[in-house]
Design a protein around this motif. Structure first.
Motif, mmCIF file in Angstrom:
data_model
loop_
_atom_site.group_PDB
_atom_site.id
_atom_site.type_symbol
_atom_site.label_atom_id
_atom_site.label_comp_id
_atom_site.label_asym_id
_atom_site.label_seq_id
_atom_site.Cartn_x
_atom_site.Cartn_y
_atom_site.Cartn_z
ATOM 1 N N VAL A 9 0.846 -1.202 0.000
ATOM 2 C CA VAL A 9 0.000 0.000 0.000
ATOM 3 C C VAL A 9 0.881 1.252 0.000
ATOM 4 N N SER A 10 1.975 1.217 0.724
ATOM 5 C CA SER A 10 2.898 2.355 0.758
ATOM 6 C C SER A 10 3.503 2.598 -0.615
ATOM 7 N N TYR A 11 3.911 1.525 -1.288
ATOM 8 C CA TYR A 11 4.449 1.670 -2.646
ATOM 9 C C TYR A 11 3.384 2.278 -3.558
ATOM 10 N N ALA A 12 2.153 1.793 -3.456
ATOM 11 C CA ALA A 12 1.062 2.323 -4.295
ATOM 12 C C ALA A 12 0.840 3.813 -4.011
ATOM 13 N N CYS A 13 0.913 4.209 -2.746
ATOM 14 C CA CYS A 13 0.797 5.636 -2.423
ATOM 15 C C CYS A 13 1.942 6.412 -3.067
ATOM 16 N N GLY A 14 3.150 5.867 -2.997
ATOM 17 C CA GLY A 14 4.300 6.524 -3.605
ATOM 18 C C GLY A 14 4.142 6.722 -5.097
ATOM 19 N N CYS A 15 3.430 5.818 -5.740
ATOM 20 C CA CYS A 15 3.228 5.887 -7.194
ATOM 21 C C CYS A 15 2.295 7.018 -7.613
ATOM 22 N N ILE A 16 1.577 7.606 -6.683
ATOM 23 C CA ILE A 16 0.720 8.750 -7.001
ATOM 24 C C ILE A 16 1.652 9.938 -7.230
ATOM 25 N N ASN A 17 1.804 10.343 -8.469
ATOM 26 C CA ASN A 17 2.776 11.377 -8.817
ATOM 27 C C ASN A 17 2.067 12.701 -9.079
ATOM 28 N N GLY A 18 2.238 13.636 -8.143
ATOM 29 C CA GLY A 18 1.555 14.921 -8.236
ATOM 30 C C GLY A 18 1.825 15.666 -9.528
ATOM 31 N N ALA A 19 3.087 15.761 -9.928
ATOM 32 C CA ALA A 19 3.439 16.512 -11.146
ATOM 33 C C ALA A 19 2.814 15.889 -12.375
ATOM 34 N N TYR A 20 2.858 14.578 -12.469
ATOM 35 C CA TYR A 20 2.298 13.900 -13.635
ATOM 36 C C TYR A 20 0.789 14.131 -13.707
ATOM 37 N N TYR A 21 0.090 13.899 -12.597
ATOM 38 C CA TYR A 21 -1.374 13.991 -12.633
ATOM 39 C C TYR A 21 -1.863 15.426 -12.794
ATOM 40 N N ILE A 22 -1.179 16.391 -12.201
ATOM 41 C CA ILE A 22 -1.544 17.794 -12.422
ATOM 42 C C ILE A 22 -1.325 18.153 -13.888
ATOM 43 N N GLY A 23 -0.189 17.793 -14.435
ATOM 44 C CA GLY A 23 0.096 18.074 -15.848
ATOM 45 C C GLY A 23 -0.890 17.402 -16.773
ATOM 46 N N HIS A 24 -1.212 16.155 -16.469
ATOM 47 C CA HIS A 24 -2.117 15.374 -17.323
ATOM 48 C C HIS A 24 -3.559 15.888 -17.248
ATOM 49 N N MET A 25 -4.034 16.142 -16.019
ATOM 50 C CA MET A 25 -5.444 16.519 -15.862
ATOM 51 C C MET A 25 -5.708 18.001 -16.148
ATOM 52 N N LYS A 26 -4.830 18.877 -15.697
ATOM 53 C CA LYS A 26 -5.091 20.312 -15.853
ATOM 54 C C LYS A 26 -4.543 20.868 -17.165
ATOM 55 N N TYR A 27 -3.367 20.412 -17.565
ATOM 56 C CA TYR A 27 -2.706 21.002 -18.730
ATOM 57 C C TYR A 27 -2.693 20.086 -19.956
ATOM 58 N N LYS A 28 -3.189 18.857 -19.789
ATOM 59 C CA LYS A 28 -3.265 17.879 -20.897
ATOM 60 C C LYS A 28 -1.879 17.619 -21.510
ATOM 61 N N GLN A 29 -0.854 17.626 -20.648
ATOM 62 C CA GLN A 29 0.514 17.377 -21.107
ATOM 63 C C GLN A 29 1.201 16.398 -20.160
ATOM 64 N N ASP A 30 2.192 15.699 -20.679
ATOM 65 C CA ASP A 30 2.970 14.757 -19.889
ATOM 66 C C ASP A 30 4.247 15.455 -19.436
ATOM 67 N N ILE A 31 4.350 15.733 -18.147
ATOM 68 C CA ILE A 31 5.505 16.442 -17.591
ATOM 69 C C ILE A 31 6.812 15.717 -17.914
ATOM 70 N N ARG A 32 6.733 14.415 -18.133
ATOM 71 C CA ARG A 32 7.940 13.618 -18.409
ATOM 72 C C ARG A 32 8.519 13.888 -19.789
ATOM 73 N N THR A 33 7.825 14.694 -20.593
ATOM 74 C CA THR A 33 8.341 15.050 -21.922
ATOM 75 C C THR A 33 8.687 16.536 -22.008
ATOM 76 N N LEU A 34 8.592 17.239 -20.892
ATOM 77 C CA LEU A 34 8.789 18.696 -20.885
ATOM 78 C C LEU A 34 9.916 19.098 -19.936
ATOM 79 N N GLY A 35 10.563 20.195 -20.234
ATOM 80 C CA GLY A 35 11.604 20.723 -19.351
ATOM 81 C C GLY A 35 12.710 19.720 -19.112
ATOM 82 N N SER A 36 12.954 19.446 -17.826
ATOM 83 C CA SER A 36 14.002 18.480 -17.463
ATOM 84 C C SER A 36 13.531 17.045 -17.661
ATOM 85 N N THR A 37 12.281 16.848 -18.023
ATOM 86 C CA THR A 37 11.598 15.557 -18.202
ATOM 87 C C THR A 37 11.420 14.809 -16.894
ATOM 88 N N ASN A 38 11.614 15.470 -15.774
ATOM 89 C CA ASN A 38 11.435 14.855 -14.463
ATOM 90 C C ASN A 38 10.019 15.116 -13.978
#
Length: 181
Positions: A9-38
């Motif tokens: 359960v802890s690993y699953a919580c860790g997998c919730i990635n704030g930057a990815y989900y904010i980028g995906h849901m609000k900006y319709k972009q994948d943060i992993r392809t932008l900027g530093s790609t992190n």
């Protein structure tokens, strides 16, 4: 059995990635392809702005604080279990399966774990950061030096198991920050 369930359960919580989900849901972009790609707070802030940075920090801190607090206070698990949970959250953040092991670098998760498990060490870390910034050090350099004080502070407090845990977590965070990644 309960140990493995808490770690999973802890690993699953860790997998919730704030930057990815904010980028995906609000900006319709994948943060992993932008900027530093992190997929971390700093890159989210650079790409999407201050609100995305703050949102990412909140999500990444809460995904750490909630399971560790439940384990520590409500379930009263042993130090070994709480350490395994913190490690699982960090690993999930840096290497989330659903994002093809391309997550953040773990600083917010590391600091949130310190907040729950060793708050005095976080105060020392913050004071170190403030002093180094006042001495005109770069934020990145000052930040790395400051987070390195956490295991040392715990050693000085004779909290040896926590010092060992945070030294291990720190090594993983530093590994995630190596050049080219």
């Amino acid at each position: 059995m309960a140990f493995f369930l808490l770690v999973a359960v802890s690993y699953a919580c860790g997998c919730i990635n704030g930057a990815y989900y904010i980028g995906h849901m609000k900006y319709k972009q994948d943060i992993r392809t932008l900027g530093s790609t992190n997929a971390g707070a700093r890159n989210a802030g650079r790409i999407f702005g201050k609100k995305a940075f703050i949102g990412t920090v909140i999500i990444d801190a809460l995904k750490t604080i909630i399971p560790l607090t439940i384990g520590r206070i409500w379930l009263d698990v042993s130090d070994i279990v709480i350490g395994a949970m913190a490690l699982a959250i960090l690993i999930g953040h840096i290497w989330p399966l659903q994002l093809q092991r391309s997550g953040g670098k773990g600083v917010v998760v590391y600091l949130a774990a310190v907040l729950v498990l060793a708050p005095l060490a976080l105060v020392v870390c913050g004071l170190t950061l403030a002093v180094l910034r006042a001495c005109k050090r770069s934020f990145t350099e000052a930040g790395f030096i400051a987070i390195c004080t956490i295991p040392l502070t715990l050693l000085c407090q004779t909290a040896y198991s926590l010092a060992g845990l945070f030294a291990l977590l720190l090594m993983i965070v530093l590994f995630a920050h190596r050049k080219g990644h």
